[in-house]
Scaffold this motif. Structure first.
Motif, mmCIF file in Angstrom:
data_model
loop_
_atom_site.group_PDB
_atom_site.id
_atom_site.type_symbol
_atom_site.label_atom_id
_atom_site.label_comp_id
_atom_site.label_asym_id
_atom_site.label_seq_id
_atom_site.Cartn_x
_atom_site.Cartn_y
_atom_site.Cartn_z
ATOM 1 N N TYR A 73 -8.178 -9.041 -15.976
ATOM 2 C CA TYR A 73 -8.465 -10.405 -15.534
ATOM 3 C C TYR A 73 -8.334 -10.508 -14.015
ATOM 4 O O TYR A 73 -9.124 -11.167 -13.350
ATOM 5 N N SER A 74 -7.297 -9.881 -13.498
ATOM 6 C CA SER A 74 -6.996 -9.995 -12.080
ATOM 7 C C SER A 74 -8.068 -9.367 -11.202
ATOM 8 O O SER A 74 -8.377 -9.871 -10.120
ATOM 9 N N LEU A 75 -8.661 -8.268 -11.653
ATOM 10 C CA LEU A 75 -9.663 -7.556 -10.869
ATOM 11 C C LEU A 75 -11.059 -8.168 -10.967
ATOM 12 O O LEU A 75 -11.863 -8.055 -10.048
ATOM 13 N N SER A 76 -11.356 -8.819 -12.081
ATOM 14 C CA SER A 76 -12.731 -9.296 -12.319
ATOM 15 C C SER A 76 -13.010 -10.622 -11.627
ATOM 16 O O SER A 76 -12.105 -11.401 -11.347
ATOM 17 N N LYS A 77 -14.294 -10.869 -11.361
ATOM 18 C CA LYS A 77 -14.735 -12.130 -10.750
ATOM 19 C C LYS A 77 -15.311 -13.092 -11.780
ATOM 20 O O LYS A 77 -15.197 -14.297 -11.645
ATOM 21 N N ILE A 78 -15.973 -12.530 -12.802
ATOM 22 C CA ILE A 78 -16.673 -13.346 -13.799
ATOM 23 C C ILE A 78 -16.188 -12.969 -15.189
ATOM 24 O O ILE A 78 -16.067 -11.779 -15.507
ATOM 25 N N PHE A 79 -15.917 -13.973 -16.004
ATOM 26 C CA PHE A 79 -15.548 -13.715 -17.402
ATOM 27 C C PHE A 79 -16.595 -14.356 -18.307
ATOM 28 O O PHE A 79 -16.962 -15.515 -18.117
ATOM 29 N N VAL A 80 -17.062 -13.595 -19.301
ATOM 30 C CA VAL A 80 -18.085 -14.102 -20.222
ATOM 31 C C VAL A 80 -17.561 -14.074 -21.657
ATOM 32 O O VAL A 80 -17.038 -13.052 -22.115
#
Length: 253
Positions: free
Chosen positions: A190-197
């Motif tokens: 979660y911390s590294l990602s920019k977009i969550f789908v």
């Protein structure tokens, strides 16, 4: 065989009832439709309170017609029925899925107060890899986007993993889509990602949405039911699209 199933569940009820009489619980809490029905039948007439919970879409679960009817007939004997969303609460009430009292308790999450590390060009999915999660559609939409600097990380496992990995290899370069399987510490992703789908066609109350928002991910979520808008307000704290519409998902990405 149907007769064997009846006998087996009758014995389960007797065994449960015997156990309840022995330990004399103040309250019994049940999850999952079949378990809820059995615990209610096993506790009838005993001096104990029962709390049951509905944790998914009320009418997408594949349950037999008998259990479907038994849910309506038995739930009314329970002291409390907990729903996770306003939508499920209304749906239950309108379809006579009621206990002596119905209430709504959304899922909690652990709030992250740590400093966020620098985010990378990563689109993230966290969850089970099964048909109703529509991960194949996400892979297809990701492959269509023009910005090739982004990577797709898929965290989770399930019966569709092998087919999804095979599909991903057939349409995309190997280093752009990564399957991580089940992970104990999902916070790092979660911390590294920019977009969550979240592309699901069916959900109850998806904790992953709250967790991803907690780590400042931009959220793209399918309208898995009316309950989706209780968490995501379209164009305010995320984006909603019709479940299964790969073109709309591609545009949002």
């Amino acid at each position: 065989i149907y007769s064997n199933s009846l006998k087996f569940n009758y014995l389960r009820i007797l065994k449960l009832r015997s156990h309840f009489k022995q330990i004399k619980p103040i309250v019994i809490i049940g999850f999952i439709i079949t378990n809820n029905i059995l615990l209610i039948l096993a506790s009838l007439g005993l001096k104990t309170s029962t709390i049951i919970a509905e944790r998914s879409d009320l009418f997408t679960n594949k349950i037999s017609k008998i259990y479907f009817k038994l849910r309506r007939l038995t739930y009314c004997f329970s002291d409390l029925l907990v729903f996770q969303t306003e939508f499920a609460f209304r749906l239950g009430y309108n379809n006579n899925i009621r206990a002596k009292k119905n209430t709504i308790i959304p899922n909690p999450i652990e709030i992250n107060y740590s400093t966020l590390i620098r985010k990378e060009n990563i689109i993230l999915y966290v969850g089970r890899l099964s048909k109703e999660k529509q991960v194949k559609g996400l892979i297809s939409a990701f492959n269509r986007i023009s910005n090739k600097q982004f990577k797709l990380w898929i965290v989770g496992d399930g019966e569709e993993r092998f087919e999804l990995e095979k599909y991903a290899k057939s349409i995309s370069s190997k280093d752009r889509i990564t399957f991580f399987g089940n992970q104990q510490n999902v916070n790092e992703f979660y911390s590294l990602s920019k977009i969550f789908v979240l592309p699901s066609s069916s959900e109850g109350f998806p904790n992953v949405l709250l967790e991803a928002m907690n780590f400042n991910n931009l959220i793209i979520c399918s309208r898995y039911s009316e309950a989706a808008s209780e968490i995501i307000q379209d164009n305010k704290n995320g984006f909603l699209y019709e479940s299964g519409n790969i073109n709309d998902l591609t545009k949002l990405l």
